[in-house]
Design an enzyme around this catalytic site. Structure first.
Site, short mmCIF file in Angstrom:
data_model
loop_
_atom_site.label_atom_id
_atom_site.label_comp_id
_atom_site.label_asym_id
_atom_site.label_seq_id
_atom_site.Cartn_x
_atom_site.Cartn_y
_atom_site.Cartn_z
N ARG A 1 5.86 34.38 67.63
CA ARG A 1 5.25 35.52 66.92
C ARG A 1 4.08 36.09 67.74
NH1 ARG A 1 4.08 33.97 60.95
NH2 ARG A 1 3.85 36.25 60.86
N HIS B 1 4.55 24.55 59.79
CA HIS B 1 4.60 26.01 59.67
C HIS B 1 6.02 26.43 59.38
CE1 HIS B 1 0.52 26.27 61.07
NE2 HIS B 1 0.84 25.41 62.02
N LEU B 2 6.17 27.29 58.39
CA LEU B 2 7.50 27.79 58.05
C LEU B 2 8.09 28.60 59.19
CD1 LEU B 2 6.21 28.84 54.61
CD2 LEU B 2 8.28 27.47 54.80
N SER B 3 7.27 29.48 59.74
CA SER B 3 7.75 30.36 60.81
C SER B 3 7.52 29.69 62.17
CB SER B 3 7.00 31.70 60.76
OG SER B 3 5.62 31.49 61.01
N GLU C 1 1.27 18.62 60.68
CA GLU C 1 1.08 20.08 60.57
C GLU C 1 2.44 20.75 60.43
OE1 GLU C 1 -0.97 21.61 64.00
OE2 GLU C 1 -0.51 23.69 63.48
N ARG D 1 -1.06 33.65 67.17
CA ARG D 1 -0.49 32.53 66.41
C ARG D 1 0.01 31.41 67.31
NH1 ARG D 1 0.00 34.76 61.15
NH2 ARG D 1 0.49 36.97 61.26
N ALA E 1 -3.31 30.76 58.18
CA ALA E 1 -4.01 31.38 59.31
C ALA E 1 -5.20 30.56 59.81
CB ALA E 1 -4.47 32.79 58.91
N ASP F 1 -11.88 19.44 62.56
CA ASP F 1 -12.77 18.27 62.55
C ASP F 1 -12.48 17.36 61.36
OD1 ASP F 1 -13.98 19.09 64.86
OD2 ASP F 1 -15.85 19.76 63.93
N HIS G 1 -5.28 28.77 63.32
CA HIS G 1 -5.56 29.36 64.62
C HIS G 1 -7.05 29.41 64.98
CE1 HIS G 1 -1.38 30.25 64.09
NE2 HIS G 1 -1.63 31.02 63.04
N TYR H 1 8.97 34.84 56.04
CA TYR H 1 8.80 33.55 55.35
C TYR H 1 9.93 33.21 54.38
CZ TYR H 1 4.14 33.94 57.32
OH TYR H 1 3.08 34.07 58.19
N ASN I 1 -0.02 22.62 55.82
CA ASN I 1 0.18 23.96 56.37
C ASN I 1 -1.12 24.73 56.19
OD1 ASN I 1 0.81 26.55 57.08
ND2 ASN I 1 2.78 26.61 56.01
N ARG J 1 5.86 37.19 49.70
CA ARG J 1 5.08 37.57 50.87
C ARG J 1 5.99 37.72 52.09
NH1 ARG J 1 1.64 33.14 54.34
NH2 ARG J 1 0.68 34.63 55.75
N PRO K 1 -4.30 29.29 52.91
CA PRO K 1 -4.34 30.65 52.39
C PRO K 1 -3.00 31.39 52.44
CG PRO K 1 -5.52 30.47 54.48
CD PRO K 1 -5.23 29.08 54.02
N ASN K 2 -2.76 32.12 51.37
CA ASN K 2 -1.61 33.02 51.21
C ASN K 2 -0.28 32.31 50.95
OD1 ASN K 2 -3.10 35.49 51.63
ND2 ASN K 2 -3.29 34.87 53.77
C1 DQA Z 1 2.11 29.95 58.73
C2 DQA Z 1 1.90 30.66 60.08
C3 DQA Z 1 0.49 31.24 60.16
O1 DQA Z 1 0.32 31.92 61.40
C4 DQA Z 1 0.28 32.24 59.04
O2 DQA Z 1 -1.05 32.72 59.08
C5 DQA Z 1 0.60 31.68 57.71
C6 DQA Z 1 1.81 30.88 57.56
C7 DQA Z 1 3.56 29.48 58.56
O3 DQA Z 1 3.81 28.64 57.69
O4 DQA Z 1 4.47 29.94 59.28
O5 DQA Z 1 -0.08 31.96 56.71
O6 DQA Z 1 1.27 28.82 58.67
#
Ligand code: DQA
Length: 154
Positions: free
Chosen positions: A106, A99-101, A97, A110, A76, A86, A79, A22, A73, A17, A9-10
């Site tokens: 943070r 994550h950009l950040s 896995e 997270r 959210a 599963d 978390h 990011y 990735n 964003r 998502p997102n």
């Molecule tokens: C994220 C980190 C997550 O906490 C956040 O909800 C995202 C992006 C990252 O790529 O840093 O949507 O997965």
């Protein structure tokens, strides 16, 4: 060999964003550099992004027959989605896995990933570069699995 690049998502909003968190690179730009690297590594990529947990689950399930590894990735969902955790545990192919950040630097919520214990590995905080590193790792893991399988049949 095909690798699934799965974004939750997102992540479709990357570039516009929260750029201070990011960056300004769009998901299409990341995918383009992944395609270049995939050419170098001689693998195929399947790109998929969804804002829906069930769609991500279906794509992970389909990867069992179609892909040698997954770069994921989960946004959210990282978390709190036990369903995605599963699925990652169930599919039996390596999932990296990404994550950009740096999720550990943070907000408190997270810091914990329910995916991490069942992932092959986790790359955080390196921005778009993390996806490239994940692709290299995914290919290495998938090729090792092929070698291990081949050894078993000799
Ligand atoms: C994220 C980190 C997550 O906490 C956040 O909800 C995202 C992006 C990252 O790529 O840093 O949507 O997965």
């Amino acid at each position: 060999m095909k690798i699934l690049v799965l974004n939750g998502p997102n992540l479709n909003l990357l570039g516009q964003r929260e750029p201070s968190v990011y960056g300004s690179v769009r998901l299409e730009d990341i995918n383009e550099s992944l395609l270049f690297m995939a050419g170098e590594l001689d693998v195929d990529l399947d790109f998929y992004q969804s804002n829906h947990e069930g769609a991500l689950l279906d794509k992970l399930h389909a990867a069992i027959d179609e892909c040698a590894a997954v770069i994921f990735n989960p946004g959210a969902f990282t978390h709190y989605s036990y369903a995605l955790r599963d699925a990652v545990a169930a599919i039996g192919i390596p999932v990296i896995e990404v994550h950009l950040s740096n999720i550990h630097a943070r907000e408190e919520f997270r810091h914990h990933s329910v995916i991490a214990p069942v992932a092959a590995g986790q790359i955080v905080g390196l921005g778009p570069q993390g996806y490239i590193l994940a692709l290299q790792a995914a290919v290495a893991l998938a090729r090792d699995a092929v070698f291990a399988g081949a050894e078993g049949t000799e």
